[in-house]
Design a protein around this motif. Structure first.
Motif, short mmCIF file in Angstrom:
data_model
loop_
_atom_site.label_atom_id
_atom_site.label_comp_id
_atom_site.label_asym_id
_atom_site.label_seq_id
_atom_site.Cartn_x
_atom_site.Cartn_y
_atom_site.Cartn_z
N CYS A 195 0.27 11.50 6.56
CA CYS A 195 0.60 12.37 5.42
C CYS A 195 2.05 12.18 4.99
O CYS A 195 2.40 12.44 3.82
N LEU A 196 2.89 11.76 5.90
CA LEU A 196 4.32 11.62 5.62
C LEU A 196 4.66 10.27 5.02
O LEU A 196 5.84 9.95 4.84
N THR A 197 3.64 9.44 4.71
CA THR A 197 3.90 8.09 4.19
C THR A 197 3.66 7.98 2.69
O THR A 197 3.77 6.88 2.14
N CYS A 198 3.31 9.09 2.04
CA CYS A 198 3.05 9.02 0.60
C CYS A 198 4.36 8.88 -0.17
O CYS A 198 5.24 9.73 -0.08
N ASN A 199 4.48 7.81 -0.94
CA ASN A 199 5.70 7.56 -1.71
C ASN A 199 5.33 6.94 -3.06
O ASN A 199 5.84 5.90 -3.44
N ALA A 200 4.39 7.59 -3.74
CA ALA A 200 3.83 7.02 -4.97
C ALA A 200 4.55 7.48 -6.24
O ALA A 200 4.26 6.96 -7.33
N TYR A 201 5.45 8.43 -6.12
CA TYR A 201 6.02 9.08 -7.30
C TYR A 201 6.58 8.09 -8.33
O TYR A 201 6.29 8.21 -9.53
N GLU A 202 7.36 7.11 -7.88
CA GLU A 202 8.02 6.20 -8.81
C GLU A 202 7.07 5.24 -9.50
O GLU A 202 7.44 4.62 -10.50
N VAL A 203 5.85 5.11 -8.98
CA VAL A 203 4.89 4.19 -9.61
C VAL A 203 3.68 4.93 -10.19
O VAL A 203 2.67 4.31 -10.51
#
Length: 265
Positions: A195-203
Protein backbone atom coordinates in the motif's frame (compact mmCIF):
# COMPACT_ATOMS: atom_id res chain seq x y z
CA UNK A 1 -25.81 -20.73 -8.57
CA UNK A 2 -26.88 -17.28 -7.35
CA UNK A 3 -26.12 -14.64 -10.01
CA UNK A 4 -24.17 -17.31 -11.91
CA UNK A 5 -21.32 -16.94 -9.38
CA UNK A 6 -18.28 -19.14 -9.95
CA UNK A 7 -14.86 -19.61 -8.36
CA UNK A 8 -12.16 -20.30 -10.93
CA UNK A 9 -8.39 -20.52 -11.26
CA UNK A 10 -6.10 -19.14 -13.95
CA UNK A 11 -2.37 -19.61 -14.45
CA UNK A 12 -0.49 -16.32 -14.13
CA UNK A 13 3.32 -16.16 -13.86
CA UNK A 14 3.31 -19.97 -13.45
CA UNK A 15 1.09 -19.65 -10.37
CA UNK A 16 -2.58 -20.56 -9.81
CA UNK A 17 -4.42 -17.25 -9.70
CA UNK A 18 -7.86 -17.39 -8.02
CA UNK A 19 -10.69 -15.32 -9.41
CA UNK A 20 -14.47 -15.06 -9.19
CA UNK A 21 -16.98 -14.38 -11.92
CA UNK A 22 -20.67 -13.57 -11.65
CA UNK A 23 -23.39 -11.89 -13.65
CA UNK A 24 -25.39 -12.65 -16.78
CA UNK A 25 -24.37 -9.69 -18.92
CA UNK A 26 -21.85 -9.47 -21.73
CA UNK A 27 -20.00 -6.28 -20.79
CA UNK A 28 -16.85 -6.98 -18.73
CA UNK A 29 -16.44 -5.33 -15.32
CA UNK A 30 -13.22 -5.91 -13.41
CA UNK A 31 -13.52 -5.25 -9.69
CA UNK A 32 -10.35 -4.95 -7.60
CA UNK A 33 -10.75 -5.24 -3.85
CA UNK A 34 -8.68 -3.57 -1.19
CA UNK A 35 -6.21 -5.11 1.26
CA UNK A 36 -7.82 -8.37 2.29
CA UNK A 37 -6.92 -10.49 5.30
CA UNK A 38 -8.51 -13.67 3.92
CA UNK A 39 -8.45 -13.73 0.11
CA UNK A 40 -11.47 -14.35 -2.11
CA UNK A 41 -11.71 -18.14 -1.97
CA UNK A 42 -15.14 -19.11 -0.66
CA UNK A 43 -16.53 -15.59 -1.10
CA UNK A 44 -18.20 -15.90 -4.52
CA UNK A 45 -21.79 -15.90 -3.27
CA UNK A 46 -21.35 -13.12 -0.72
CA UNK A 47 -19.55 -10.86 -3.20
CA UNK A 48 -22.07 -11.57 -5.96
CA UNK A 49 -24.88 -10.63 -3.59
CA UNK A 50 -23.11 -7.50 -2.35
CA UNK A 51 -22.59 -6.30 -5.94
CA UNK A 52 -25.75 -7.79 -7.44
CA UNK A 53 -26.71 -4.46 -9.04
CA UNK A 54 -24.08 -5.18 -11.72
CA UNK A 55 -25.19 -8.76 -12.42
CA UNK A 56 -27.78 -8.01 -15.12
CA UNK A 57 -25.59 -5.90 -17.41
CA UNK A 58 -22.11 -7.24 -16.69
CA UNK A 59 -19.98 -10.29 -16.45
CA UNK A 60 -18.00 -9.33 -13.37
CA UNK A 61 -14.44 -10.52 -12.68
CA UNK A 62 -12.79 -10.27 -9.25
CA UNK A 63 -9.13 -11.27 -9.19
CA UNK A 64 -7.27 -12.22 -6.03
CA UNK A 65 -3.66 -11.23 -5.40
CA UNK A 66 -1.00 -13.70 -6.56
CA UNK A 67 -0.78 -16.71 -4.19
CA UNK A 68 2.93 -16.28 -3.50
CA UNK A 69 4.03 -12.75 -2.71
CA UNK A 70 7.63 -11.69 -2.32
CA UNK A 71 8.94 -8.88 -0.14
CA UNK A 72 8.98 -5.69 -2.18
CA UNK A 73 5.96 -6.37 -4.39
CA UNK A 74 4.27 -3.14 -5.45
CA UNK A 75 0.74 -2.17 -6.40
CA UNK A 76 2.07 -1.65 -9.93
CA UNK A 77 3.22 -5.29 -9.95
CA UNK A 78 -0.30 -6.30 -8.93
CA UNK A 79 -1.72 -4.25 -11.81
CA UNK A 80 0.58 -6.15 -14.15
CA UNK A 81 -0.77 -9.45 -12.75
CA UNK A 82 -4.33 -8.37 -13.51
CA UNK A 83 -3.34 -7.25 -17.01
CA UNK A 84 -1.87 -10.69 -17.69
CA UNK A 85 -5.03 -12.35 -16.35
CA UNK A 86 -7.22 -10.15 -18.55
CA UNK A 87 -5.08 -10.93 -21.60
CA UNK A 88 -5.35 -14.65 -20.90
CA UNK A 89 -9.14 -14.39 -20.64
CA UNK A 90 -9.44 -12.15 -23.69
CA UNK A 91 -10.86 -9.23 -21.71
CA UNK A 92 -10.39 -5.80 -23.31
CA UNK A 93 -12.07 -2.43 -22.96
CA UNK A 94 -13.50 -3.37 -19.54
CA UNK A 95 -15.00 -1.09 -16.96
CA UNK A 96 -12.75 -1.19 -13.88
CA UNK A 97 -13.79 -0.52 -10.29
CA UNK A 98 -11.03 -0.39 -7.64
CA UNK A 99 -11.48 0.10 -3.90
CA UNK A 100 -8.71 1.24 -1.52
CA UNK A 101 -5.56 -0.74 -2.44
CA UNK A 102 -7.61 -1.95 -5.41
CA UNK A 103 -7.96 1.68 -6.47
CA UNK A 104 -4.19 2.05 -6.38
CA UNK A 105 -3.88 -1.02 -8.60
CA UNK A 106 -6.63 0.22 -10.93
CA UNK A 107 -4.79 3.52 -11.50
CA UNK A 108 -1.69 1.71 -12.72
CA UNK A 109 -3.78 -0.64 -14.87
CA UNK A 110 -5.30 2.37 -16.64
CA UNK A 111 -1.90 4.08 -16.93
CA UNK A 112 0.08 1.08 -18.19
CA UNK A 113 -2.63 -0.69 -20.22
CA UNK A 114 -5.18 1.86 -21.42
CA UNK A 115 -6.45 -0.68 -23.97
CA UNK A 116 -7.89 -2.72 -21.11
CA UNK A 117 -9.88 0.08 -19.45
CA UNK A 118 -13.08 1.68 -20.79
CA UNK A 119 -14.27 3.52 -17.66
CA UNK A 120 -12.60 3.74 -14.28
CA UNK A 121 -13.97 4.07 -10.74
CA UNK A 122 -11.50 4.88 -7.94
CA UNK A 123 -13.02 4.53 -4.48
CA UNK A 124 -11.53 5.56 -1.10
CA UNK A 125 -8.00 5.44 -2.44
CA UNK A 126 -4.95 7.61 -3.03
CA UNK A 127 -2.38 8.28 -5.73
CA UNK A 128 0.56 9.22 -3.51
CA UNK A 129 1.65 8.41 0.01
CA UNK A 130 0.61 10.53 2.95
CA UNK A 131 1.41 10.50 6.66
CA UNK A 132 -2.00 9.12 7.64
CA UNK A 133 -1.63 6.02 5.47
CA UNK A 134 1.94 5.44 6.64
CA UNK A 135 0.92 5.57 10.29
CA UNK A 136 -2.11 3.30 9.82
CA UNK A 137 -0.36 0.68 7.68
CA UNK A 138 2.77 0.54 9.83
CA UNK A 139 0.61 0.03 12.93
CA UNK A 140 -1.31 -2.82 11.24
CA UNK A 141 1.98 -4.42 10.24
CA UNK A 142 3.31 -4.12 13.78
CA UNK A 143 0.18 -5.67 15.32
CA UNK A 144 0.17 -8.51 12.77
CA UNK A 145 3.84 -9.32 13.42
CA UNK A 146 3.19 -9.33 17.18
CA UNK A 147 0.28 -11.72 16.69
CA UNK A 148 -2.09 -9.21 18.28
CA UNK A 149 -5.01 -10.20 16.06
CA UNK A 150 -7.76 -8.88 18.30
CA UNK A 151 -6.11 -5.45 18.38
CA UNK A 152 -5.43 -5.60 14.64
CA UNK A 153 -9.02 -6.36 13.66
CA UNK A 154 -10.36 -3.81 16.17
CA UNK A 155 -8.05 -1.10 14.82
CA UNK A 156 -8.96 -1.92 11.22
CA UNK A 157 -12.64 -1.61 12.09
CA UNK A 158 -12.15 1.67 13.95
CA UNK A 159 -10.08 3.17 11.14
CA UNK A 160 -12.38 2.04 8.36
CA UNK A 161 -15.92 2.46 9.67
CA UNK A 162 -17.84 5.43 11.01
CA UNK A 163 -18.05 5.88 14.78
CA UNK A 164 -21.76 5.02 14.74
CA UNK A 165 -21.12 1.80 12.84
CA UNK A 166 -18.33 0.71 15.19
CA UNK A 167 -20.48 1.43 18.25
CA UNK A 168 -23.40 -0.54 16.79
CA UNK A 169 -21.32 -3.64 16.00
CA UNK A 170 -18.82 -3.57 18.87
CA UNK A 171 -20.55 -6.56 20.60
CA UNK A 172 -19.70 -8.66 17.53
CA UNK A 173 -15.99 -7.83 17.62
CA UNK A 174 -14.92 -11.25 19.00
CA UNK A 175 -16.67 -12.95 16.06
CA UNK A 176 -15.16 -10.46 13.63
CA UNK A 177 -11.71 -11.27 15.01
CA UNK A 178 -12.24 -14.94 14.18
CA UNK A 179 -13.59 -14.21 10.71
CA UNK A 180 -11.09 -11.53 9.69
CA UNK A 181 -7.81 -12.59 11.27
CA UNK A 182 -5.22 -13.09 8.51
CA UNK A 183 -4.84 -16.66 7.24
CA UNK A 184 -1.18 -15.99 6.52
CA UNK A 185 0.40 -13.21 8.59
CA UNK A 186 3.50 -13.00 6.40
CA UNK A 187 1.40 -12.58 3.28
CA UNK A 188 -0.77 -9.94 4.94
CA UNK A 189 2.30 -7.95 6.02
CA UNK A 190 3.82 -7.97 2.53
CA UNK A 191 0.54 -6.92 0.91
CA UNK A 192 0.08 -4.20 3.54
CA UNK A 193 3.56 -2.83 2.77
CA UNK A 194 2.56 -2.67 -0.90
CA UNK A 195 0.00 0.00 0.00
CA UNK A 196 2.94 2.31 0.63
CA UNK A 197 4.28 1.93 -2.94
CA UNK A 198 1.59 3.89 -4.77
CA UNK A 199 3.19 6.85 -6.54
CA UNK A 200 0.92 7.46 -9.51
CA UNK A 201 0.01 11.10 -8.88
CA UNK A 202 2.45 12.68 -11.34
CA UNK A 203 1.37 10.39 -14.19
CA UNK A 204 -2.39 10.47 -13.60
CA UNK A 205 -2.66 12.62 -16.74
CA UNK A 206 -1.95 9.44 -18.72
CA UNK A 207 -5.41 8.18 -17.78
CA UNK A 208 -7.60 9.19 -20.72
CA UNK A 209 -10.79 7.22 -20.02
CA UNK A 210 -13.77 8.63 -18.06
CA UNK A 211 -13.11 8.46 -14.30
CA UNK A 212 -15.29 8.68 -11.21
CA UNK A 213 -13.73 9.18 -7.78
CA UNK A 214 -15.62 8.37 -4.57
CA UNK A 215 -14.34 9.21 -1.12
CA UNK A 216 -15.27 9.73 2.51
CA UNK A 217 -14.42 13.02 4.18
CA UNK A 218 -13.87 11.18 7.48
CA UNK A 219 -11.49 8.62 5.94
CA UNK A 220 -8.96 7.64 8.62
CA UNK A 221 -6.93 5.39 6.31
CA UNK A 222 -6.12 7.36 3.14
CA UNK A 223 -7.91 10.65 4.03
CA UNK A 224 -10.67 12.35 2.09
CA UNK A 225 -8.15 14.84 0.75
CA UNK A 226 -6.47 12.02 -1.17
CA UNK A 227 -9.67 11.41 -3.16
CA UNK A 228 -9.98 15.12 -3.91
CA UNK A 229 -6.33 15.23 -5.06
CA UNK A 230 -6.98 12.51 -7.64
CA UNK A 231 -10.13 14.15 -8.99
CA UNK A 232 -8.45 17.57 -9.23
CA UNK A 233 -5.39 16.15 -10.99
CA UNK A 234 -7.44 14.19 -13.53
CA UNK A 235 -10.25 16.74 -13.79
CA UNK A 236 -12.94 14.12 -13.35
CA UNK A 237 -16.22 13.58 -11.52
CA UNK A 238 -16.10 13.12 -7.75
CA UNK A 239 -18.62 12.16 -5.07
CA UNK A 240 -17.69 12.70 -1.43
CA UNK A 241 -19.58 11.35 1.59
CA UNK A 242 -19.59 13.86 4.45
CA UNK A 243 -20.26 11.54 7.40
CA UNK A 244 -18.44 8.43 6.25
CA UNK A 245 -14.88 7.21 6.03
CA UNK A 246 -12.90 4.44 4.37
CA UNK A 247 -15.75 1.90 4.42
CA UNK A 248 -18.16 4.19 2.58
CA UNK A 249 -18.44 1.42 -0.03
CA UNK A 250 -20.17 -0.71 2.62
CA UNK A 251 -21.95 1.91 4.70
CA UNK A 252 -23.41 4.18 2.01
CA UNK A 253 -26.67 2.70 0.74
CA UNK A 254 -26.37 4.49 -2.60
CA UNK A 255 -22.70 3.66 -3.21
CA UNK A 256 -23.15 0.85 -5.74
CA UNK A 257 -25.98 2.73 -7.45
CA UNK A 258 -23.72 5.74 -8.02
CA UNK A 259 -21.02 3.50 -9.48
CA UNK A 260 -23.55 1.67 -11.65
CA UNK A 261 -25.09 4.90 -12.99
CA UNK A 262 -21.66 6.24 -13.94
CA UNK A 263 -20.59 3.04 -15.70
CA UNK A 264 -23.85 2.50 -17.58
CA UNK A 265 -24.45 6.17 -18.42
Amino acid sequence: MLYNAKELTLNVRDMPFDYITFGNGTKPLVMIQGLNTRGIKGAALSLAYMYRIFAKDYKVYLFDRRPVVQEGITVRDMASDIAIAMDRLGITNADVFGVSQGGMIAQYLAIDRPDLVNKLVLAVTLSKNNDTLKQVINNWIKLAELGAMKKLVADMAEKMYSDAYVKRYRPFMPLLTLLQRPKDVGRFVILAKACLTCNAYEVLNKIKCPVLVLGGRQDKVVTGVASEEIATKIGCKIHMYDGLGHAAYEEAKDFNQIVYDFLIG
